[in-house]
Design a protein around this motif. Structure first.
Motif, PDB file in Angstrom:
ATOM      1  N   VAL A 115     -12.545  -9.321 -10.229  1.00 31.84           N
ATOM      2  CA  VAL A 115     -12.942  -8.084 -10.911  1.00 31.84           C
ATOM      3  C   VAL A 115     -13.742  -7.169 -10.007  1.00 31.84           C
ATOM      4  N   GLY A 116     -14.191  -7.663  -8.838  1.00 26.41           N
ATOM      5  CA  GLY A 116     -15.024  -6.852  -7.959  1.00 26.41           C
ATOM      6  C   GLY A 116     -14.409  -5.520  -7.570  1.00 26.41           C
ATOM      7  N   PRO A 117     -13.167  -5.527  -7.011  1.00 28.05           N
ATOM      8  CA  PRO A 117     -12.556  -4.239  -6.660  1.00 28.05           C
ATOM      9  C   PRO A 117     -12.378  -3.313  -7.858  1.00 28.05           C
ATOM     10  N   LEU A 118     -11.909  -3.857  -9.003  1.00 26.63           N
ATOM     11  CA  LEU A 118     -11.758  -3.038 -10.198  1.00 26.63           C
ATOM     12  C   LEU A 118     -13.111  -2.523 -10.669  1.00 26.63           C
ATOM     13  N   ALA A 119     -14.119  -3.394 -10.634  1.00 21.77           N
ATOM     14  CA  ALA A 119     -15.441  -2.996 -11.113  1.00 21.77           C
ATOM     15  C   ALA A 119     -16.009  -1.852 -10.285  1.00 21.77           C
ATOM     16  N   GLY A 120     -15.890  -1.934  -8.955  1.00 21.71           N
ATOM     17  CA  GLY A 120     -16.429  -0.881  -8.105  1.00 21.71           C
ATOM     18  C   GLY A 120     -15.756   0.453  -8.339  1.00 21.71           C
ATOM     19  N   VAL A 121     -14.427   0.434  -8.415  1.00 25.71           N
ATOM     20  CA  VAL A 121     -13.684   1.677  -8.645  1.00 25.71           C
ATOM     21  C   VAL A 121     -13.971   2.217 -10.042  1.00 25.71           C
ATOM     22  N   LEU A 122     -14.011   1.322 -11.039  1.00 24.21           N
ATOM     23  CA  LEU A 122     -14.214   1.746 -12.416  1.00 24.21           C
ATOM     24  C   LEU A 122     -15.615   2.322 -12.628  1.00 24.21           C
ATOM     25  N   ALA A 123     -16.623   1.701 -12.004  1.00 26.94           N
ATOM     26  CA  ALA A 123     -17.992   2.190 -12.156  1.00 26.94           C
ATOM     27  C   ALA A 123     -18.136   3.605 -11.616  1.00 26.94           C
ATOM     28  N   GLU A 124     -17.470   3.890 -10.490  1.00 26.17           N
ATOM     29  CA  GLU A 124     -17.546   5.239  -9.928  1.00 26.17           C
ATOM     30  C   GLU A 124     -16.722   6.234 -10.747  1.00 26.17           C
ATOM     31  N   THR A 125     -15.688   5.751 -11.422  1.00 30.31           N
ATOM     32  CA  THR A 125     -14.798   6.642 -12.167  1.00 30.31           C
ATOM     33  C   THR A 125     -15.348   7.001 -13.545  1.00 30.31           C
ATOM     34  N   ILE A 126     -15.819   5.996 -14.307  1.00 31.38           N
ATOM     35  CA  ILE A 126     -16.219   6.240 -15.700  1.00 31.38           C
ATOM     36  C   ILE A 126     -17.731   6.208 -15.908  1.00 31.38           C
ATOM     37  N   GLY A 127     -18.487   5.787 -14.910  1.00 37.65           N
ATOM     38  CA  GLY A 127     -19.944   5.725 -15.058  1.00 37.65           C
ATOM     39  C   GLY A 127     -20.409   4.369 -15.574  1.00 37.65           C
ATOM     40  N   TRP A 128     -21.674   4.084 -15.371  1.00 36.50           N
ATOM     41  CA  TRP A 128     -22.208   2.761 -15.703  1.00 36.50           C
ATOM     42  C   TRP A 128     -22.236   2.449 -17.203  1.00 36.50           C
ATOM     43  N   PRO A 129     -22.598   3.370 -18.093  1.00 34.76           N
ATOM     44  CA  PRO A 129     -22.618   3.002 -19.526  1.00 34.76           C
ATOM     45  C   PRO A 129     -21.253   2.539 -20.027  1.00 34.76           C
ATOM     46  N   ASP A 130     -20.194   3.309 -19.730  1.00 36.18           N
ATOM     47  CA  ASP A 130     -18.857   2.912 -20.170  1.00 36.18           C
ATOM     48  C   ASP A 130     -18.400   1.637 -19.454  1.00 36.18           C
ATOM     49  N   PHE A 131     -18.856   1.441 -18.240  1.00 36.32           N
ATOM     50  CA  PHE A 131     -18.529   0.227 -17.495  1.00 36.32           C
ATOM     51  C   PHE A 131     -18.991  -1.013 -18.260  1.00 36.32           C
ATOM     52  N   THR A 133       0.829  -1.208   0.000  1.00 32.74           N
ATOM     53  CA  THR A 133       0.000   0.000   0.000  1.00 32.74           C
ATOM     54  C   THR A 133       0.860   1.253   0.000  1.00 32.74           C
ATOM     55  N   ARG A 134       1.944   1.242   0.791  1.00 34.64           N
ATOM     56  CA  ARG A 134       2.822   2.414   0.831  1.00 34.64           C
ATOM     57  C   ARG A 134       3.552   2.626  -0.497  1.00 34.64           C
ATOM     58  N   LEU A 135       3.986   1.513  -1.109  1.00 30.51           N
ATOM     59  CA  LEU A 135       4.672   1.613  -2.387  1.00 30.51           C
ATOM     60  C   LEU A 135       3.755   2.178  -3.470  1.00 30.51           C
ATOM     61  N   THR A 136       2.547   1.666  -3.543  1.00 30.12           N
ATOM     62  CA  THR A 136       1.624   2.142  -4.583  1.00 30.12           C
ATOM     63  C   THR A 136       1.178   3.574  -4.317  1.00 30.12           C
ATOM     64  N   ALA A 160      -8.075   6.832  -3.027  1.00 33.12           N
ATOM     65  CA  ALA A 160      -7.632   5.793  -2.094  1.00 33.12           C
ATOM     66  C   ALA A 160      -8.001   4.410  -2.606  1.00 33.12           C
ATOM     67  N   ARG A 161      -9.149   4.287  -3.262  1.00 30.66           N
ATOM     68  CA  ARG A 161      -9.560   2.987  -3.800  1.00 30.66           C
ATOM     69  C   ARG A 161      -8.637   2.544  -4.938  1.00 30.66           C
ATOM     70  N   TRP A 162      -8.203   3.491  -5.775  1.00 28.93           N
ATOM     71  CA  TRP A 162      -7.274   3.139  -6.857  1.00 28.93           C
ATOM     72  C   TRP A 162      -5.923   2.687  -6.281  1.00 28.93           C
ATOM     73  N   ILE A 163      -5.493   3.330  -5.218  1.00 28.63           N
ATOM     74  CA  ILE A 163      -4.243   2.927  -4.553  1.00 28.63           C
ATOM     75  C   ILE A 163      -4.395   1.526  -3.959  1.00 28.63           C
ATOM     76  N   ASP A 164      -5.539   1.262  -3.319  1.00 24.26           N
ATOM     77  CA  ASP A 164      -5.790  -0.065  -2.755  1.00 24.26           C
ATOM     78  C   ASP A 164      -5.797  -1.133  -3.845  1.00 24.26           C
ATOM     79  N   LEU A 165      -6.394  -0.800  -4.993  1.00 20.85           N
ATOM     80  CA  LEU A 165      -6.458  -1.759  -6.097  1.00 20.85           C
ATOM     81  C   LEU A 165      -5.058  -2.069  -6.633  1.00 20.85           C
ATOM     82  N   ALA A 166      -4.240  -1.043  -6.807  1.00 21.81           N
ATOM     83  CA  ALA A 166      -2.872  -1.261  -7.287  1.00 21.81           C
ATOM     84  C   ALA A 166      -2.068  -2.089  -6.287  1.00 21.81           C
ATOM     85  N   ALA A 167      -2.272  -1.833  -4.987  1.00 21.25           N
ATOM     86  CA  ALA A 167      -1.583  -2.613  -3.959  1.00 21.25           C
ATOM     87  C   ALA A 167      -2.016  -4.073  -4.002  1.00 21.25           C
TER      88      ALA A 167
END
Length: 519
Positions: free
Chosen positions: A469-485, A236-239, A258-265
């Motif tokens: 895909v759950g963590p990526l899906a949650g972060v991605l849905a909030e970032t790009i919106g449901w249609p692009d998701f 987590t610290r590295l990411t 913070a969610r994107w950092i958690d996902l990368a970690a």
């Protein structure tokens, strides 16, 4: 008993075991998401809590113990483990029902993880038992009936449960009451497994030193625990250090950063933990695991099959990973409407699709069925994109009249959106057909000496899409919106079709009688 009656009884048993397998899965998946949504947790947090399903992707690590050891000789190697896992599931579900996700989120997550661990263990035994029980000729119909039982269970724990917990329309149950009810049902499943399942013919268990297998499992477990600790405290610290410059000046909310950092970690931790666990297994001489994997990889096309297993359900899993929050929060459908359409009508359509898929497989064969059903799965994701773009109310719907059947009721007539009904119908019919062919494909790849180990490995790869895909899906849905998701879900599903074409000769070879004789 005649051979036809014995075959019919075997298929009935497969359906009942499918029900036992599907019941706890929804309780750590979409039913759990519904509970957390009602409690008011945000979508990104719910997405990360899908990681409680991690045991489904790691179950091949302890599956060798179920191949190697017989804990209850009177019941046999498979049934003994099955009864034990079902009783443990009942206990874990009861404990989860006694914990509040809002007041004790960390304890709640750990208990949900325990439920998933025991549920994954039950699946290991059920998959091995079903694969050992059915002949090649019975696999297509057997996989369809397995999906039938599996989806019926999800209608109960994922659909009826939503209606039971709808205070205005349904029974007004609390979620803890639902989970305690499911706990009691698992006790019933254990009794059924102990007294009603046919005994399998004896197959020689893997030969290995028992202490090596036990030490090997403990070594792999320690490696995974070390990977978790390092991910938590170092990854987590590295990411955070690596990604912070990218976020400077960004308008993105701090919580989402913070969610994107958690996902990368998390991804960094996976890249470290898997090689560490493999090294630990070799050093500790975990023979049953290593022999089972070596036996699988000795067959032609083994690596390509693993890629296909990961990709075949990936787009479907990505689109469905946050379906309950999408329908309840983004589309603002009521819990009763989601329960009726997505969980009950939709799951019945999945059952119909699975039975239709099993019947079509008799004519199409395995490879053509996988290809056709895979294309239909991919096309069905367009419906969710359309729903996210267009909203509700564009197509005429219907009204479900009020009813009270004792075990479930609707207090008032419930309107059902036409667009929702159309999208769910297409997704569940195609998904049921694809699942029937997919399960038959997994069974055809297993050797009976290592059925638990190999099927657990294959189904763990299959669960990657559903769990990781759950963590990526949650972060991605909030970032790009449901249609692009949902557009992303289409892109993720396309490579499976290319893999199917590339592997067509190897898959067709699995359908030959000689392949069954060598299992």
């Amino acid at each position: 008993m005649s051979s036809r009656l014995r075959a019919a009884y075997r298929l009935l048993v497969v359906a009942l075991l499918g029900f036992a397998s599907g019941l706890p899965l929804a309780l750590t998946g979409q039913a759990l998401q519904a509970w957390l949504s009602i409690e008011g947790l945000d979508v990104a947090t719910i997405g990360f809590l899908s990681l409680v399903g991690l045991p489904y992707t790691f179950k091949f690590l302890w599956a060798p113990l179920m191949d190697r050891f017989e804990i209850w000789p009177m019941l046999g190697r498979r049934r003994g483990w099955l009864v034990l896992s079902q009783l443990a599931l009942a206990l874990a579900l009861w404990a989860l029902a006694s914990t509040s996700p809002r007041q004790s989120l960390q304890v709640f997550a750990l208990l949900a993880l325990a439920v998933a661990f025991v549920s994954a263990s039950q699946d290991v035994v059920i998959d091995a038992y079903r694969t050992d029980l059915l002949s090649a000729a019975e696999r297509g119909l057997g996989s369809s009936l397995n999906v039938l039982g599996y989806r019926l269970a999800m209608i109960v724990s994922g659909g009826l449960a939503l209606i039971w917990t709808d205070a205005a329309q349904g029974g007004g149950w609390t979620w803890p009451e639902v989970y305690r009810t499911m706990s009691a049902w698992m006790v019933g499943a254990a009794l059924l497994s102990a007294f009603a399942l046919p005994r399998l013919r004896e197959v020689e268990a893997p030969r290995s030193a028992a202490r090596h297998d036990l030490y090997g499992f403990l070594a792999v477990l320690a490696a995974v625990a070390m990977g978790y600790v390092l991910t938590l405290h170092v990854g987590t610290r590295l990411t955070e250090w690596a990604l912070s410059p990218l976020f400077e000046g960004s308008a993105m909310a701090a919580a989402l950063k913070a969610r994107w950092i958690d996902l990368a970690a998390l991804l960094l931790g996976i890249a470290f933990t898997f090689p560490l666990a493999a090294w630990a297994a070799r050093r500790a001489r975990f023979h049953t695991l290593l022999s089972g994997l070596a036996n699988y990889f000795s067959q032609p096309g083994a690596v390509g099959f693993l890629w296909l297993i990961v990709l075949y359900k990936l787009g479907d899993a990505f689109a469905g990973s946050l379906m309950t929050p999408f329908l309840l929060q983004a589309m603002a459908f009521s819990a009763a409407e989601v329960g009726v359409v997505n969980k009950i009508i939709g799951l019945w359509l999945t059952i119909g699709g699975a039975l239709l898929g099993g019947a079509l497989m008799l004519k199409l064969g395995l490879w053509r069925a996988l290809l056709l059903f895979g294309l239909l799965q991919l096309a069905s994701n367009l419906g969710f994109w359309w729903l996210a773009v267009s909203g509700k109310g564009l197509l005429p719907g219907l009204t479900i009249p009020a009813f009270d059947w004792g075990f479930v009721k609707l207090s008032l007539p419930t309107p059902v959106d036409g667009g929702l009904l159309m999208v769910i119908a297409a997704e569940n019919l195609s998904g049921g057909m694809g699942t029937a062919a997919f399960v038959a494909f997994l069974m055809s790849l297993c050797n009976q000496r290592f059925t638990a180990t190999q099927y657990a490995l294959l189904s763990a790869f299959a669960a990657i899409g559903r769990v990781w895909v759950g963590p990526l899906a949650g972060v991605l849905a909030e970032t790009i919106g449901w249609p692009d998701f949902f557009v992303v879900s289409l892109v993720l599903g396309a490579p499976a079709i290319l893999m199917l074409w590339w592997q067509r000769a190897a898959i067709r070879a699995l359908e030959s009688p000689s392949a069954d004789a060598n299992r």
